[in-house]
Scaffold this motif. Structure first.
Motif, PDB file in Angstrom:
ATOM      1  N   HIS A 206      23.895  13.054  43.030  1.00 31.11           N
ATOM      2  CA  HIS A 206      22.957  12.934  44.296  1.00 31.11           C
ATOM      3  C   HIS A 206      22.099  14.151  44.453  1.00 31.11           C
ATOM      4  O   HIS A 206      21.089  13.956  45.186  1.00 31.11           O
ATOM      5  CB  HIS A 206      23.825  12.845  45.713  1.00 31.11           C
ATOM      6  N   GLU A 207      22.389  15.154  43.643  1.00 33.34           N
ATOM      7  CA  GLU A 207      21.222  16.230  43.492  1.00 33.34           C
ATOM      8  C   GLU A 207      20.087  15.660  42.849  1.00 33.34           C
ATOM      9  O   GLU A 207      20.028  15.130  42.045  1.00 33.34           O
ATOM     10  CB  GLU A 207      21.920  17.359  42.637  1.00 33.34           C
ATOM     11  N   PRO A 208      18.875  16.325  43.411  1.00 32.32           N
ATOM     12  CA  PRO A 208      17.519  15.922  42.903  1.00 32.32           C
ATOM     13  C   PRO A 208      17.529  16.197  41.392  1.00 32.32           C
ATOM     14  O   PRO A 208      18.173  17.261  40.864  1.00 32.32           O
ATOM     15  CB  PRO A 208      16.624  16.621  43.805  1.00 32.32           C
ATOM     16  N   LYS A 209      16.712  15.554  40.536  1.00 32.45           N
ATOM     17  CA  LYS A 209      16.637  16.094  39.149  1.00 32.45           C
ATOM     18  C   LYS A 209      16.062  17.382  38.860  1.00 32.45           C
ATOM     19  O   LYS A 209      16.975  17.823  37.842  1.00 32.45           O
ATOM     20  CB  LYS A 209      15.701  14.913  38.507  1.00 32.45           C
ATOM     21  N   GLN A 210      15.374  17.860  39.705  1.00 33.52           N
ATOM     22  CA  GLN A 210      14.774  19.306  39.276  1.00 33.52           C
ATOM     23  C   GLN A 210      16.005  20.141  39.473  1.00 33.52           C
ATOM     24  O   GLN A 210      16.146  21.098  38.730  1.00 33.52           O
ATOM     25  CB  GLN A 210      13.653  19.329  40.401  1.00 33.52           C
ATOM     26  N   ASP A 211      16.870  20.026  40.635  1.00 28.32           N
ATOM     27  CA  ASP A 211      17.994  20.727  40.608  1.00 28.32           C
ATOM     28  C   ASP A 211      19.174  20.475  39.450  1.00 28.32           C
ATOM     29  O   ASP A 211      19.620  21.699  39.288  1.00 28.32           O
ATOM     30  CB  ASP A 211      18.744  20.407  42.073  1.00 28.32           C
ATOM     31  N   ARG A 212      19.254  19.467  39.168  1.00 28.28           N
ATOM     32  CA  ARG A 212      20.206  19.249  38.142  1.00 28.28           C
ATOM     33  C   ARG A 212      19.696  19.755  36.811  1.00 28.28           C
ATOM     34  O   ARG A 212      20.464  20.400  36.024  1.00 28.28           O
ATOM     35  CB  ARG A 212      20.306  17.769  37.851  1.00 28.28           C
ATOM     36  N   SER A 213      18.289  19.889  36.620  1.00 23.05           N
ATOM     37  CA  SER A 213      17.526  20.498  35.430  1.00 23.05           C
ATOM     38  C   SER A 213      17.799  21.852  35.289  1.00 23.05           C
ATOM     39  O   SER A 213      18.274  22.590  34.414  1.00 23.05           O
ATOM     40  CB  SER A 213      16.305  19.994  35.095  1.00 23.05           C
ATOM     41  N   ARG A 214      17.643  22.700  36.596  1.00 23.37           N
ATOM     42  CA  ARG A 214      17.829  24.022  36.756  1.00 23.37           C
ATOM     43  C   ARG A 214      19.410  24.552  36.719  1.00 23.37           C
ATOM     44  O   ARG A 214      19.750  25.398  35.997  1.00 23.37           O
ATOM     45  CB  ARG A 214      17.353  24.323  38.278  1.00 23.37           C
ATOM     46  N   ALA A 215      20.194  23.875  37.098  1.00 22.07           N
ATOM     47  CA  ALA A 215      21.696  23.898  36.926  1.00 22.07           C
ATOM     48  C   ALA A 215      22.220  23.771  35.465  1.00 22.07           C
ATOM     49  O   ALA A 215      23.185  24.690  35.234  1.00 22.07           O
ATOM     50  CB  ALA A 215      22.544  23.064  37.869  1.00 22.07           C
ATOM     51  N   THR A 216      21.556  22.916  34.928  1.00 20.17           N
ATOM     52  CA  THR A 216      21.913  22.864  33.541  1.00 20.17           C
ATOM     53  C   THR A 216      21.451  23.882  32.739  1.00 20.17           C
ATOM     54  O   THR A 216      22.095  24.475  31.941  1.00 20.17           O
ATOM     55  CB  THR A 216      21.433  21.394  32.856  1.00 20.17           C
ATOM     56  N   ARG A 217      20.342  24.256  32.791  1.00 17.14           N
ATOM     57  CA  ARG A 217      19.415  25.512  32.328  1.00 17.14           C
ATOM     58  C   ARG A 217      20.265  26.572  32.449  1.00 17.14           C
ATOM     59  O   ARG A 217      20.732  27.492  31.600  1.00 17.14           O
ATOM     60  CB  ARG A 217      18.112  25.636  32.845  1.00 17.14           C
ATOM     61  N   GLN A 218      20.653  26.882  33.745  1.00 21.76           N
ATOM     62  CA  GLN A 218      21.571  28.213  34.185  1.00 21.76           C
ATOM     63  C   GLN A 218      22.863  28.158  33.343  1.00 21.76           C
ATOM     64  O   GLN A 218      23.630  29.203  32.823  1.00 21.76           O
ATOM     65  CB  GLN A 218      21.688  28.201  35.579  1.00 21.76           C
TER      66      GLN A 218
END
Length: 201
Positions: free
Chosen positions: A5-17
């Motif tokens: 349910h997290e926004p795509k941008q947040d998922r992308s940031r979390a993946t990067r981290q």
């Protein structure tokens, strides 16, 4: 943990981290050779394709990991500076020196050391790393000056702060192969007393 349910941008940031943290862990624990995009991706729990979406090359990943290490260390330094507010005199100087030395015995330093060693023999990687390290060095020096409360325009103070940073790095290197904590603590105490007298009389 990322949820659907997290926004795509947040998922992308979390993946990067997760990829950057996995890179640091792999470098610190297993060394340069093991810190490949595939190994890092597996450790981060993402596909190799997802890893390469964020970091097309290994050099991109390593460079970003160094920048991330710097940001983490900056955050730690800010917290350390806040904890010094109630400290003064030689106790403050010793706390500053101890904090600097401990930062060079952390997994962050061990990971960075792997990159530096490899970059020394890889001109392409070196071109990326040297400017970053120069920037990191300037910021580390400025933070040390602020923490010690000295005038950096004074050549003696400037060189003593730089010598402290060089000492901290050297003690970090001594800790890579064996636990050097007992000797390190004695050196920190002696240098802090010497430094405080030299800087503040």
């Amino acid at each position: 943990m990322v949820t659907p349910h997290e926004p795509k941008q947040d998922r992308s940031r979390a993946t990067r981290q997760r990829l950057l943290e996995a890179t640091i862990d792999c470098l610190a624990e297993f060394g340069w050779a093991a810190a490949t995009v595939a190994v890092v991706a597996e450790r981060a729990g993402v596909s190799r394709g997802a890893a390469q979406h964020h970091f097309p090359t290994r050099e991109d990943l390593i460079t970003a990991a160094l920048e991330y290490m710097f940001d983490v260390r900056n955050g730690q330094a800010t917290e350390e500076a806040a904890s010094l507010a109630a400290t003064s005199g030689v106790a403050r100087t010793e706390a500053v020196v101890s904090g600097l030395v401990e930062s060079y015995t952390s997994p962050l330093f061990k990971a960075a050391l792997q990159v530096w060693t490899h970059a020394a023999a890889d001109p392409a990687l070196s071109q990326r790393i040297v400017p970053l390290e120069a920037k990191f060095g300037r910021v580390s020096h400025r933070r040390a000056v602020e923490a010690l409360g000295v005038d950096d325009s004074d050549p003696v103070a400037h060189h003593l702060v730089q010598a402290t940073l060089d000492l901290a790095r050297g003690l970090g290197l001594a800790d890579v192969l064996t636990d050097d904590s007992v000797r390190r603590k004695l050196i920190v105490q002696q240098w802090a007393a010497t430094l405080h007298t030299a800087l503040h009389g």
